[in-house]
Motif scaffolding. Structure first.
Motif, mmCIF file in Angstrom:
data_model
loop_
_atom_site.group_PDB
_atom_site.id
_atom_site.type_symbol
_atom_site.label_atom_id
_atom_site.label_comp_id
_atom_site.label_asym_id
_atom_site.label_seq_id
_atom_site.Cartn_x
_atom_site.Cartn_y
_atom_site.Cartn_z
ATOM 1 N N PHE A 193 0.933 -1.195 -0.114
ATOM 2 C CA PHE A 193 0.002 -0.144 0.238
ATOM 3 C C PHE A 193 0.749 1.218 -0.016
ATOM 4 O O PHE A 193 0.444 2.264 -0.468
ATOM 5 C CB PHE A 193 -0.993 0.052 1.376
ATOM 6 C CG PHE A 193 -2.383 0.815 0.957
ATOM 7 C CD1 PHE A 193 -2.591 2.088 1.478
ATOM 8 C CD2 PHE A 193 -3.148 0.300 0.030
ATOM 9 C CE1 PHE A 193 -3.369 2.807 1.282
ATOM 10 C CE2 PHE A 193 -4.258 0.951 -0.387
ATOM 11 C CZ PHE A 193 -4.404 2.161 0.425
ATOM 12 N N GLY A 194 2.203 1.137 0.399
ATOM 13 C CA GLY A 194 2.935 2.338 0.349
ATOM 14 C C GLY A 194 3.235 2.805 1.792
ATOM 15 O O GLY A 194 2.540 2.827 2.510
ATOM 16 N N GLU A 195 4.459 3.556 1.846
ATOM 17 C CA GLU A 195 4.883 4.020 3.190
ATOM 18 C C GLU A 195 4.086 5.294 3.216
ATOM 19 O O GLU A 195 3.603 5.926 2.466
ATOM 20 C CB GLU A 195 6.373 4.404 2.945
ATOM 21 C CG GLU A 195 7.087 4.792 4.212
ATOM 22 C CD GLU A 195 8.372 5.249 3.829
ATOM 23 O OE1 GLU A 195 9.254 5.951 4.670
ATOM 24 O OE2 GLU A 195 9.201 4.358 3.155
ATOM 25 N N GLY A 196 3.837 5.447 4.663
ATOM 26 C CA GLY A 196 2.831 6.591 5.117
ATOM 27 C C GLY A 196 1.568 6.309 4.951
ATOM 28 O O GLY A 196 0.636 7.197 5.720
ATOM 29 N N SER A 197 1.090 5.295 4.536
ATOM 30 C CA SER A 197 -0.211 4.996 4.483
ATOM 31 C C SER A 197 -0.640 3.819 5.513
ATOM 32 O O SER A 197 -0.007 2.972 5.883
ATOM 33 C CB SER A 197 -0.775 4.206 3.195
ATOM 34 O OG SER A 197 -0.393 5.357 2.160
ATOM 35 N N ASP A 198 -1.756 3.954 5.900
ATOM 36 C CA ASP A 198 -2.162 3.170 7.080
ATOM 37 C C ASP A 198 -3.483 2.352 6.663
ATOM 38 O O ASP A 198 -4.530 3.009 6.784
ATOM 39 C CB ASP A 198 -2.607 3.780 8.392
ATOM 40 C CG ASP A 198 -2.675 2.812 9.519
ATOM 41 O OD1 ASP A 198 -3.074 1.746 9.411
ATOM 42 O OD2 ASP A 198 -2.707 3.189 10.729
ATOM 43 N N LEU A 199 -3.198 1.058 6.059
ATOM 44 C CA LEU A 199 -4.410 0.550 5.375
ATOM 45 C C LEU A 199 -5.384 -0.019 6.422
ATOM 46 O O LEU A 199 -6.556 -0.111 6.261
ATOM 47 C CB LEU A 199 -3.891 -0.903 4.888
ATOM 48 C CG LEU A 199 -4.952 -1.753 4.163
ATOM 49 C CD1 LEU A 199 -5.464 -0.996 2.908
ATOM 50 C CD2 LEU A 199 -3.983 -3.023 3.555
ATOM 51 N N ASP A 200 -5.104 -0.423 7.738
ATOM 52 C CA ASP A 200 -5.807 -0.671 8.782
ATOM 53 C C ASP A 200 -6.764 0.426 9.044
ATOM 54 O O ASP A 200 -8.036 0.309 9.364
ATOM 55 C CB ASP A 200 -5.149 -1.285 9.928
ATOM 56 C CG ASP A 200 -4.472 -2.507 9.666
ATOM 57 O OD1 ASP A 200 -5.061 -3.491 8.899
ATOM 58 O OD2 ASP A 200 -3.078 -2.523 9.873
ATOM 59 N N ALA A 201 -6.308 1.648 9.202
ATOM 60 C CA ALA A 201 -7.031 2.967 9.561
ATOM 61 C C ALA A 201 -7.891 3.018 8.926
ATOM 62 O O ALA A 201 -9.171 3.551 8.658
ATOM 63 C CB ALA A 201 -5.631 4.013 9.687
ATOM 64 N N LEU A 202 -7.676 3.061 7.307
ATOM 65 C CA LEU A 202 -8.623 3.226 6.079
ATOM 66 C C LEU A 202 -9.491 2.338 6.369
ATOM 67 O O LEU A 202 -10.707 2.625 6.119
ATOM 68 C CB LEU A 202 -7.618 3.159 4.892
ATOM 69 C CG LEU A 202 -6.880 4.438 4.710
ATOM 70 C CD1 LEU A 202 -6.101 4.144 3.194
ATOM 71 C CD2 LEU A 202 -7.746 5.487 4.395
ATOM 72 N N ALA A 203 -9.390 0.948 6.562
ATOM 73 C CA ALA A 203 -10.510 -0.014 6.669
ATOM 74 C C ALA A 203 -11.335 0.453 7.935
ATOM 75 O O ALA A 203 -12.455 -0.168 7.664
ATOM 76 C CB ALA A 203 -9.676 -1.402 6.578
ATOM 77 N N ARG A 204 -10.774 0.737 8.970
ATOM 78 C CA ARG A 204 -11.731 1.171 9.940
ATOM 79 C C ARG A 204 -12.770 2.282 9.637
ATOM 80 O O ARG A 204 -13.750 2.571 10.413
ATOM 81 C CB ARG A 204 -10.948 1.544 11.280
ATOM 82 C CG ARG A 204 -10.412 0.479 11.760
ATOM 83 C CD ARG A 204 -9.741 1.039 13.242
ATOM 84 N NE ARG A 204 -8.713 1.822 13.157
ATOM 85 C CZ ARG A 204 -7.435 1.495 13.140
ATOM 86 N NH1 ARG A 204 -6.929 0.473 12.789
ATOM 87 N NH2 ARG A 204 -6.465 2.529 12.971
ATOM 88 N N LEU A 205 -12.513 2.945 8.349
ATOM 89 C CA LEU A 205 -13.698 3.955 7.935
ATOM 90 C C LEU A 205 -14.887 3.257 7.655
ATOM 91 O O LEU A 205 -15.918 3.939 7.537
ATOM 92 C CB LEU A 205 -12.911 4.983 6.776
ATOM 93 C CG LEU A 205 -11.882 5.650 7.004
ATOM 94 C CD1 LEU A 205 -11.289 6.395 5.947
ATOM 95 C CD2 LEU A 205 -12.091 6.799 8.262
ATOM 96 N N ARG A 206 -14.931 1.927 7.375
ATOM 97 C CA ARG A 206 -15.939 1.229 6.696
ATOM 98 C C ARG A 206 -16.793 0.604 7.980
ATOM 99 O O ARG A 206 -15.957 0.111 8.988
ATOM 100 C CB ARG A 206 -15.507 0.191 5.638
ATOM 101 C CG ARG A 206 -14.876 0.946 4.702
ATOM 102 C CD ARG A 206 -14.520 -0.044 3.450
ATOM 103 N NE ARG A 206 -15.488 -0.484 2.816
ATOM 104 C CZ ARG A 206 -15.854 -1.663 2.390
ATOM 105 N NH1 ARG A 206 -15.160 -2.632 2.850
ATOM 106 N NH2 ARG A 206 -16.689 -1.731 1.642
ATOM 107 N N SER A 207 -18.080 0.409 8.072
ATOM 108 C CA SER A 207 -18.702 -0.371 8.923
ATOM 109 C C SER A 207 -18.532 -1.833 9.010
ATOM 110 O O SER A 207 -18.931 -2.551 9.791
ATOM 111 C CB SER A 207 -20.199 0.035 8.909
ATOM 112 O OG SER A 207 -20.721 -0.381 7.767
ATOM 113 N N ARG A 208 -18.223 -2.232 7.600
ATOM 114 C CA ARG A 208 -18.043 -3.936 7.361
ATOM 115 C C ARG A 208 -16.571 -4.111 6.866
ATOM 116 O O ARG A 208 -15.655 -3.225 6.511
ATOM 117 C CB ARG A 208 -18.873 -4.103 6.226
ATOM 118 C CG ARG A 208 -18.483 -3.468 4.811
ATOM 119 C CD ARG A 208 -19.434 -3.667 4.018
ATOM 120 N NE ARG A 208 -20.412 -2.329 4.091
ATOM 121 C CZ ARG A 208 -21.833 -2.572 4.123
ATOM 122 N NH1 ARG A 208 -22.365 -3.433 3.288
ATOM 123 N NH2 ARG A 208 -22.578 -1.648 4.275
ATOM 124 N N PRO A 209 -16.180 -5.251 7.236
ATOM 125 C CA PRO A 209 -14.733 -5.630 6.849
ATOM 126 C C PRO A 209 -14.556 -5.598 5.333
ATOM 127 O O PRO A 209 -15.380 -5.592 4.545
ATOM 128 C CB PRO A 209 -14.708 -7.316 7.309
ATOM 129 C CG PRO A 209 -15.686 -7.495 8.227
ATOM 130 C CD PRO A 209 -16.858 -6.532 7.875
#
Length: 160
Positions: A134-150
């Motif tokens: 996903f690239g340095e400086g990006s937080d895939l897990d934080a972005l995923a938490r924006l959604r109400s579903r996995p």
């Protein structure tokens, strides 16, 4: 809450209008260049971009989308996200109704594939791989938490 807010996740994404415009520009770039621009192979720390053709679940017509991917052996892997918006992307709903699709990788590498959702340890392994792509400086897990579903990890296996 708008897509440009963080919802306590630590992630920030652009407003929805910006994401939709970027998708339209990306598809236009691909189309105008005859497919020479708009796709890229994955490399360390950066996912690739591929074009995927699905069959519309209601219309039965060909639907094309450009999505991020990486290769896992003979399989191609992507995430069923919708610009980090909450609803699932239409292409994922199409694949759930009809898992057969075609992907076009850079260099006009066309493959017939069959989609399935990764589960269990495979999901965890592929999510970890996507996290590194996903690239340095990006937080895939934080972005995923924006959604109400996995966020489903979609495995595109070579079609039989």
């Amino acid at each position: 809450m708008g897509a440009d807010q963080t919802a306590g996740s630590g992630a920030k994404v652009p407003p929805r209008w910006f994401i939709l415009t970027a998708w339209q520009v990306h598809r236009a770039l691909y189309r105008v260049s005859g497919g020479r621009l708009g796709l890229r192979r994955p490399k360390p720390g950066a996912f690739g971009m591929m074009r995927m053709h699905t069959t519309g679940r209601r219309s039965g017509r060909d639907r094309a989308v450009i999505v991020a991917y990486f290769e896992d052996g003979p399989n191609v892997v992507t995430l069923a996200m919708n610009g980090w918006g909450d609803p699932p992307p239409a292409w994922w709903l199409n694949l759930q109704a009809n898992p057969d699709a075609t992907v076009i990788l850079p260099g006009d590498d066309r493959r017939r594939v069959r989609a399935r959702e990764a589960t269990g340890s495979e999901h965890a392994r592929l999510w970890d791989t996507f996290r590194t792509q996903f690239g340095e400086g990006s937080d895939l897990d934080a972005l995923a938490r924006l959604r109400s579903r996995p966020t489903p990890v979609v495995v595109l296996e070579p079609a039989p």
